[in-house]
Design a protein around this motif. Sequence first.
Motif, PDB file in Angstrom:
ATOM      1  N   GLU A  59       0.813  -1.216   0.000  1.00 23.76           N
ATOM      2  CA  GLU A  59       0.000   0.000   0.000  1.00 23.76           C
ATOM      3  C   GLU A  59       0.848   1.268   0.000  1.00 23.76           C
ATOM      4  N   HIS A  60       2.044   1.175  -0.528  1.00 23.28           N
ATOM      5  CA  HIS A  60       2.926   2.325  -0.590  1.00 23.28           C
ATOM      6  C   HIS A  60       3.311   2.591  -2.039  1.00 23.28           C
ATOM      7  N   ALA A  61       3.812   3.778  -2.260  1.00 24.78           N
ATOM      8  CA  ALA A  61       4.293   4.156  -3.585  1.00 24.78           C
ATOM      9  C   ALA A  61       5.608   4.896  -3.424  1.00 24.78           C
ATOM     10  N   MET A  62       6.406   4.864  -4.472  1.00 22.61           N
ATOM     11  CA  MET A  62       7.612   5.672  -4.532  1.00 22.61           C
ATOM     12  C   MET A  62       7.258   6.906  -5.358  1.00 22.61           C
ATOM     13  N   VAL A  63       7.616   8.082  -4.835  1.00 26.27           N
ATOM     14  CA  VAL A  63       7.322   9.325  -5.536  1.00 26.27           C
ATOM     15  C   VAL A  63       8.608  10.105  -5.767  1.00 26.27           C
ATOM     16  N   ASP A  64       8.525  11.031  -6.706  1.00 25.29           N
ATOM     17  CA  ASP A  64       9.659  11.896  -7.038  1.00 25.29           C
ATOM     18  C   ASP A  64       9.254  13.332  -6.766  1.00 25.29           C
ATOM     19  N   LEU A  65      10.052  13.992  -5.975  1.00 26.92           N
ATOM     20  CA  LEU A  65       9.840  15.406  -5.670  1.00 26.92           C
ATOM     21  C   LEU A  65      11.127  16.141  -5.985  1.00 26.92           C
ATOM     22  N   GLY A  66      11.222  16.619  -7.203  1.00 20.16           N
ATOM     23  CA  GLY A  66      12.409  17.370  -7.610  1.00 20.16           C
ATOM     24  C   GLY A  66      13.684  16.566  -7.517  1.00 20.16           C
ATOM     25  N   GLY A  67      13.625  15.285  -7.850  1.00 19.49           N
ATOM     26  CA  GLY A  67      14.810  14.438  -7.802  1.00 19.49           C
ATOM     27  C   GLY A  67      14.972  13.667  -6.503  1.00 19.49           C
ATOM     28  N   VAL A  68      14.190  14.020  -5.492  1.00 15.43           N
ATOM     29  CA  VAL A  68      14.218  13.292  -4.225  1.00 15.43           C
ATOM     30  C   VAL A  68      13.152  12.204  -4.290  1.00 15.43           C
ATOM     31  N   LYS A  69      13.550  10.975  -4.025  1.00 16.74           N
ATOM     32  CA  LYS A  69      12.616   9.856  -4.060  1.00 16.74           C
ATOM     33  C   LYS A  69      12.247   9.476  -2.627  1.00 16.74           C
ATOM     34  N   LYS A  70      10.949   9.243  -2.430  1.00 18.35           N
ATOM     35  CA  LYS A  70      10.445   8.950  -1.091  1.00 18.35           C
ATOM     36  C   LYS A  70       9.314   7.941  -1.181  1.00 18.35           C
ATOM     37  N   GLU A  71       9.288   7.005  -0.235  1.00 21.35           N
ATOM     38  CA  GLU A  71       8.180   6.059  -0.151  1.00 21.35           C
ATOM     39  C   GLU A  71       7.069   6.678   0.683  1.00 21.35           C
ATOM     40  N   ILE A  72       5.830   6.638   0.149  1.00 19.92           N
ATOM     41  CA  ILE A  72       4.692   7.224   0.848  1.00 19.92           C
ATOM     42  C   ILE A  72       3.560   6.206   0.940  1.00 19.92           C
ATOM     43  N   SER A  73       2.621   6.462   1.828  1.00 18.60           N
ATOM     44  CA  SER A  73       1.473   5.584   2.014  1.00 18.60           C
ATOM     45  C   SER A  73       0.338   5.966   1.061  1.00 18.60           C
ATOM     46  N   LEU A  74      -0.287   4.940   0.483  1.00 16.64           N
ATOM     47  CA  LEU A  74      -1.467   5.125  -0.358  1.00 16.64           C
ATOM     48  C   LEU A  74      -2.732   4.667   0.365  1.00 16.64           C
ATOM     49  N   ALA A  75      -2.668   4.509   1.679  1.00 18.63           N
ATOM     50  CA  ALA A  75      -3.784   3.967   2.452  1.00 18.63           C
ATOM     51  C   ALA A  75      -5.060   4.799   2.317  1.00 18.63           C
ATOM     52  N   LEU A  76      -4.945   6.075   1.999  1.00 17.63           N
ATOM     53  CA  LEU A  76      -6.121   6.941   1.926  1.00 17.63           C
ATOM     54  C   LEU A  76      -6.679   7.089   0.516  1.00 17.63           C
ATOM     55  N   LEU A  77      -6.042   6.474  -0.472  1.00 18.01           N
ATOM     56  CA  LEU A  77      -6.467   6.616  -1.868  1.00 18.01           C
ATOM     57  C   LEU A  77      -6.609   5.269  -2.550  1.00 18.01           C
ATOM     58  N   ASP A  78      -7.500   5.224  -3.526  1.00 19.27           N
ATOM     59  CA  ASP A  78      -7.658   4.042  -4.368  1.00 19.27           C
ATOM     60  C   ASP A  78      -7.196   4.371  -5.777  1.00 19.27           C
ATOM     61  N   ASP A  79      -6.812   3.352  -6.512  1.00 20.60           N
ATOM     62  CA  ASP A  79      -6.536   3.447  -7.941  1.00 20.60           C
ATOM     63  C   ASP A  79      -5.461   4.481  -8.304  1.00 20.60           C
ATOM     64  N   VAL A  80      -4.362   4.478  -7.588  1.00 20.13           N
ATOM     65  CA  VAL A  80      -3.226   5.337  -7.939  1.00 20.13           C
ATOM     66  C   VAL A  80      -2.319   4.560  -8.878  1.00 20.13           C
ATOM     67  N   GLN A  81      -1.933   5.177  -9.976  1.00 19.07           N
ATOM     68  CA  GLN A  81      -1.122   4.544 -10.998  1.00 19.07           C
ATOM     69  C   GLN A  81       0.202   5.300 -11.171  1.00 19.07           C
ATOM     70  N   VAL A  82       1.189   4.623 -11.734  1.00 18.51           N
ATOM     71  CA  VAL A  82       2.453   5.277 -12.084  1.00 18.51           C
ATOM     72  C   VAL A  82       2.136   6.419 -13.044  1.00 18.51           C
ATOM     73  N   GLY A  83       2.731   7.585 -12.789  1.00 24.78           N
ATOM     74  CA  GLY A  83       2.502   8.765 -13.614  1.00 24.78           C
ATOM     75  C   GLY A  83       1.491   9.727 -13.021  1.00 24.78           C
ATOM     76  N   ASP A  84       0.671   9.261 -12.065  1.00 23.86           N
ATOM     77  CA  ASP A  84      -0.276  10.154 -11.395  1.00 23.86           C
ATOM     78  C   ASP A  84       0.464  11.139 -10.511  1.00 23.86           C
ATOM     79  N   TYR A  85      -0.158  12.284 -10.301  1.00 27.72           N
ATOM     80  CA  TYR A  85       0.312  13.244  -9.310  1.00 27.72           C
ATOM     81  C   TYR A  85      -0.629  13.158  -8.116  1.00 27.72           C
ATOM     82  N   VAL A  86      -0.062  13.176  -6.919  1.00 29.08           N
ATOM     83  CA  VAL A  86      -0.854  13.166  -5.695  1.00 29.08           C
ATOM     84  C   VAL A  86      -0.373  14.292  -4.793  1.00 29.08           C
ATOM     85  N   ILE A  87      -1.266  14.706  -3.895  1.00 30.39           N
ATOM     86  CA  ILE A  87      -0.900  15.677  -2.871  1.00 30.39           C
ATOM     87  C   ILE A  87      -0.341  14.894  -1.689  1.00 30.39           C
TER      88      ILE A  87
END
Length: 80
Positions: free
Chosen positions: A19-47
């Motif tokens: 239930e986690h995703a890897m995200v990119d924030l200006g070259g910084v990669k961080k693992e985040i939780s997707l527990a509050l969202l459904d249907d997140v795909q690679v290429g999506d932007y999330v807050i």
Amino acid sequence: MCLALPVKVIEVGCGPDGEHAMVDLGGVKKEISLALLDDVQVGDYVILHVGYALSKLDPEEAERTLALFSEMSESDLTAP
């Protein structure tokens, strides 16, 4: 003051529970939780706020917001 940032999802299904995703924030990669969202795909932007994806964001809006953050950062570097 709380700050939520737009981030781009580069990998989904991370972490021991998947239930986690890897995200990119200006070259910084961080693992985040997707527990509050459904249907997140690679290429999506999330807050992102305190390690959790809160909502999906329109890609154009995300790019505009990231461009503004970049401009602010650049102006800080050139300020006297």
